[in-house]
Design an enzyme around this catalytic site. Structure first.
Site, PDB file in Angstrom:
ATOM      1  N   LEU A  43       8.824  16.160 -22.101  1.00  0.00           N
ATOM      2  CA  LEU A  43       7.387  16.262 -22.286  1.00  0.00           C
ATOM      3  C   LEU A  43       7.130  17.741 -22.532  1.00  0.00           C
ATOM      4  O   LEU A  43       7.591  18.589 -21.766  1.00  0.00           O
ATOM      5  CB  LEU A  43       6.660  15.757 -21.037  1.00  0.00           C
ATOM      6  CG  LEU A  43       5.185  15.422 -21.133  1.00  0.00           C
ATOM      7  CD1 LEU A  43       4.889  14.419 -22.237  1.00  0.00           C
ATOM      8  CD2 LEU A  43       4.675  14.883 -19.808  1.00  0.00           C
ATOM      9  N   ASP A  44       6.451  18.057 -23.619  1.00  0.00           N
ATOM     10  CA  ASP A  44       6.246  19.448 -24.011  1.00  0.00           C
ATOM     11  C   ASP A  44       5.638  20.276 -22.890  1.00  0.00           C
ATOM     12  O   ASP A  44       4.899  19.773 -22.040  1.00  0.00           O
ATOM     13  CB  ASP A  44       5.327  19.543 -25.229  1.00  0.00           C
ATOM     14  CG  ASP A  44       5.925  18.917 -26.471  1.00  0.00           C
ATOM     15  OD1 ASP A  44       7.165  18.901 -26.585  1.00  0.00           O
ATOM     16  OD2 ASP A  44       5.152  18.447 -27.312  1.00  0.00           O
ATOM     17  N   TYR A  45       5.906  21.568 -22.935  1.00  0.00           N
ATOM     18  CA  TYR A  45       5.398  22.550 -21.983  1.00  0.00           C
ATOM     19  C   TYR A  45       3.879  22.451 -21.851  1.00  0.00           C
ATOM     20  O   TYR A  45       3.331  22.538 -20.764  1.00  0.00           O
ATOM     21  CB  TYR A  45       5.826  23.937 -22.475  1.00  0.00           C
ATOM     22  CG  TYR A  45       5.372  25.110 -21.656  1.00  0.00           C
ATOM     23  CD1 TYR A  45       5.879  25.344 -20.386  1.00  0.00           C
ATOM     24  CD2 TYR A  45       4.465  26.017 -22.179  1.00  0.00           C
ATOM     25  CE1 TYR A  45       5.479  26.448 -19.642  1.00  0.00           C
ATOM     26  CE2 TYR A  45       4.065  27.135 -21.449  1.00  0.00           C
ATOM     27  CZ  TYR A  45       4.569  27.336 -20.183  1.00  0.00           C
ATOM     28  OH  TYR A  45       4.175  28.431 -19.454  1.00  0.00           O
TER      29      TYR A  45
END
Length: 186
Positions: A43-45
């Site tokens: 899950l992206d930053y």
């Protein structure tokens, strides 16, 4: 063991920050997760919500391998007001630089009841925003953001609420629980 974790905004989906050339970023190490678990997917930053972690390699493979096509559900706050043409484009699949996406399920939803984000999404009086529920079976890098941008709806906030049958539920950012053992908070 299968852990459901509500990944906060601006937290890396790893236990260490390998980028030594800038300020330290928050990682999974700060949330009291059990030893020997690792993320099943990413899950992206700058995305929030459900991250599954496990100590079972076969389970991680089943959850992440594109051949199994686990449905991932996102609530997406976008800039603008989605029209039927834009929703139809998402439903048909969008052409991205790395090729076309599979068709998605896309619909307008009312603003969901979520925790406040820190920092909050920038509010602008002259720009409308709306919420979509987007369901995809792929997991390309920044795919949801790239899909909404491709149809003229830049993403402002992105929250994953489900992976396959696993739901985020009432977990607040930074909280987690073992799906087999019951609730626990960090």
């Amino acid at each position: 063991m299968l852990i459901a974790f509500n990944k906060p905004f601006r937290v890396l989906c790893q236990f260490t920050d390998s980028a030594a050339d800038g300020p330290a970023r928050a990682t999974l190490a700060g949330f009291g997760l059990p030893a020997d678990v690792y993320p099943a997917g990413r899950l992206d930053y700058d995305s929030e919500g459900l991250l599954l972690l496990t100590d079972d390699g076969r389970l991680a493979h089943r959850l992440t391998d594109p051949r199994h096509k686990a449905l991932k559900t996102y609530w997406v706050q976008v800039e603008g007001t989605p029209d039927e043409r834009q929703l139809a484009a998402l439903r048909a699949g969008v052409e991205l630089k790395d090729g076309p996406t599979l068709p998605a399920q896309a619909r307008n939803i009312p603003p969901p009841s979520l925790w406040p984000r820190d920092p909050p999404v920038r509010f602008r009086k002259t720009v409308t925003d709306a919420w979509l529920e987007l369901q995809i079976r792929e997991g390309r890098n920044r795919q949801v953001r790239r899909m909404t941008a491709a149809v003229g709806l830049p993403t402002l906030r992105l929250v994953r609420v489900a992976v396959g049958p696993h739901q985020l539920g009432p977990l607040l950012p930074g909280q987690w629980h073992d799906l087999a053992a019951g609730p626990r908070h960090s």
